[in-house]
Write an enzyme that holds these catalytic residues in place. Sequence first.
Site, PDB file in Angstrom:
ATOM      1  N   ASP A 126      -0.855  -6.232  -0.245  1.00  0.00           N
ATOM      2  CA  ASP A 126      -1.324  -5.659   1.013  1.00  0.00           C
ATOM      3  C   ASP A 126      -2.842  -5.535   1.074  1.00  0.00           C
ATOM      4  O   ASP A 126      -3.482  -5.121   0.084  1.00  0.00           O
ATOM      5  CB  ASP A 126      -0.747  -4.250   1.193  1.00  0.00           C
ATOM      6  CG  ASP A 126       0.585  -4.236   1.919  1.00  0.00           C
ATOM      7  OD1 ASP A 126       0.945  -5.274   2.506  1.00  0.00           O
ATOM      8  OD2 ASP A 126       1.263  -3.193   1.895  1.00  0.00           O
ATOM      9  N   LYS A 181      -0.917  -9.515   2.895  1.00  0.00           N
ATOM     10  CA  LYS A 181      -0.206  -9.002   4.068  1.00  0.00           C
ATOM     11  C   LYS A 181      -1.101  -8.034   4.821  1.00  0.00           C
ATOM     12  O   LYS A 181      -1.832  -7.241   4.204  1.00  0.00           O
ATOM     13  CB  LYS A 181       1.102  -8.294   3.670  1.00  0.00           C
ATOM     14  CG  LYS A 181       1.910  -7.781   4.876  1.00  0.00           C
ATOM     15  CD  LYS A 181       3.294  -7.314   4.478  1.00  0.00           C
ATOM     16  CE  LYS A 181       3.298  -5.966   3.799  1.00  0.00           C
ATOM     17  NZ  LYS A 181       2.810  -4.864   4.679  1.00  0.00           N
ATOM     18  N   GLU A 241      -1.292  -5.604   8.709  1.00  0.00           N
ATOM     19  CA  GLU A 241      -0.535  -5.039   9.824  1.00  0.00           C
ATOM     20  C   GLU A 241      -1.216  -5.324  11.152  1.00  0.00           C
ATOM     21  O   GLU A 241      -2.447  -5.325  11.240  1.00  0.00           O
ATOM     22  CB  GLU A 241      -0.389  -3.523   9.638  1.00  0.00           C
ATOM     23  CG  GLU A 241       0.350  -3.129   8.369  1.00  0.00           C
ATOM     24  CD  GLU A 241       0.430  -1.624   8.172  1.00  0.00           C
ATOM     25  OE1 GLU A 241       0.936  -1.201   7.123  1.00  0.00           O
ATOM     26  OE2 GLU A 241      -0.022  -0.868   9.065  1.00  0.00           O
ATOM     27  N   GLU A 280       9.373  -3.935  10.691  1.00  0.00           N
ATOM     28  CA  GLU A 280       9.756  -2.634  10.141  1.00  0.00           C
ATOM     29  C   GLU A 280      10.214  -1.689  11.238  1.00  0.00           C
ATOM     30  O   GLU A 280       9.521  -1.506  12.246  1.00  0.00           O
ATOM     31  CB  GLU A 280       8.591  -2.010   9.365  1.00  0.00           C
ATOM     32  CG  GLU A 280       8.938  -0.665   8.739  1.00  0.00           C
ATOM     33  CD  GLU A 280       7.913  -0.152   7.750  1.00  0.00           C
ATOM     34  OE1 GLU A 280       8.111   0.967   7.230  1.00  0.00           O
ATOM     35  OE2 GLU A 280       6.913  -0.852   7.490  1.00  0.00           O
ATOM     36  N   ASP A 282       0.836  -1.204   0.000  1.00  0.00           N
ATOM     37  CA  ASP A 282       0.000   0.000   0.000  1.00  0.00           C
ATOM     38  C   ASP A 282       0.870   1.254   0.000  1.00  0.00           C
ATOM     39  O   ASP A 282       0.371   2.371  -0.084  1.00  0.00           O
ATOM     40  CB  ASP A 282      -0.996   0.006   1.159  1.00  0.00           C
ATOM     41  CG  ASP A 282      -0.348  -0.091   2.536  1.00  0.00           C
ATOM     42  OD1 ASP A 282       0.898  -0.082   2.621  1.00  0.00           O
ATOM     43  OD2 ASP A 282      -1.096  -0.170   3.529  1.00  0.00           O
ATOM     44  N   SER A 283       2.196   1.048   0.016  1.00  0.00           N
ATOM     45  CA  SER A 283       3.136   2.147  -0.221  1.00  0.00           C
ATOM     46  C   SER A 283       2.925   2.778  -1.589  1.00  0.00           C
ATOM     47  O   SER A 283       3.440   3.871  -1.867  1.00  0.00           O
ATOM     48  CB  SER A 283       4.579   1.649  -0.101  1.00  0.00           C
ATOM     49  OG  SER A 283       4.773   0.460  -0.851  1.00  0.00           O
TER      50      SER A 283
END
Length: 275
Positions: free
Chosen positions: A83, A113, A115, A182, A44-45
């Site tokens: 993501d 993925k 978080e 991270e 999602d970067s």
Amino acid sequence: MKNTVITFGQAKSKNKKLTMLTAYDYSTAKLIDEAGVNSILVGDSLGNVMLGYKDTLSVTMEDMIHHGKAVARGVQNALLVIDLPFMSYQTSVYDAVVNAGRLVKEAGANAVKLEGGETVCSQIKTITEASIPVMAHLGLTPQSINALGGYKAQGRDEDTAKKLIEDAKAVEEAGAFALVLECVPAKLAKHITEIIKIPTIGIGAGRFCDGQVLVYQDMLGMYSDFIPKFVKRYTNLGEVMKEAFSMYCKEVEEGSFPNDSHEYGISDEIIERLY
């Protein structure tokens, strides 16, 4: 050979380092895949480096599916991880499974993925029970940037370090096949890597992780809005690109491009008959 969640686990047992890079389009994904990277992440970067957002919070499922489909077309051997964007899985276990399924069915993901630690273990468990592999993500979690108070290293005091360890164990127990760490102190990342059986993928978490991931625009010098401490620039492609763009503009303006070698021919007789 095709990289899978099984080969990821085998790599850790053989002490073989894993490589992962981001990609958001077909052409870049094809180049990265051909270079032999183990995994490609449609992160999602893309909100930052492709869409120009100040953070990742505005990225939608439609954004992830659109870019994910493009990347999937360029991937042959890398494990493709996509993501789950902000609020696509936090709202409920049901939403998490449905959206993870969309990334697999519509975008071609091999894994998703997300978080978070203990708070998202129900989501991880249920998604994996639906036969969708999950990569977890701890430490600096960009989707929680408002709660974290900014982009800064995590786990640097005893309480937060203990919490990271607990969360790492929890996501492994919930069924995650790998864990991104991270902006975590290297010694803490080393400890976590040693106490869990699933591979750890570091980004700003030091050399002791089982693998590494970087945003490709960062490592190539193509994104200069913000340069994290942990990024190594392998080349300054941004400057090379700007130089090429400037040269193109100059040659068009002065009339040196295009020249005869760039043009298609037609016989003079045909041209004469047209007048």
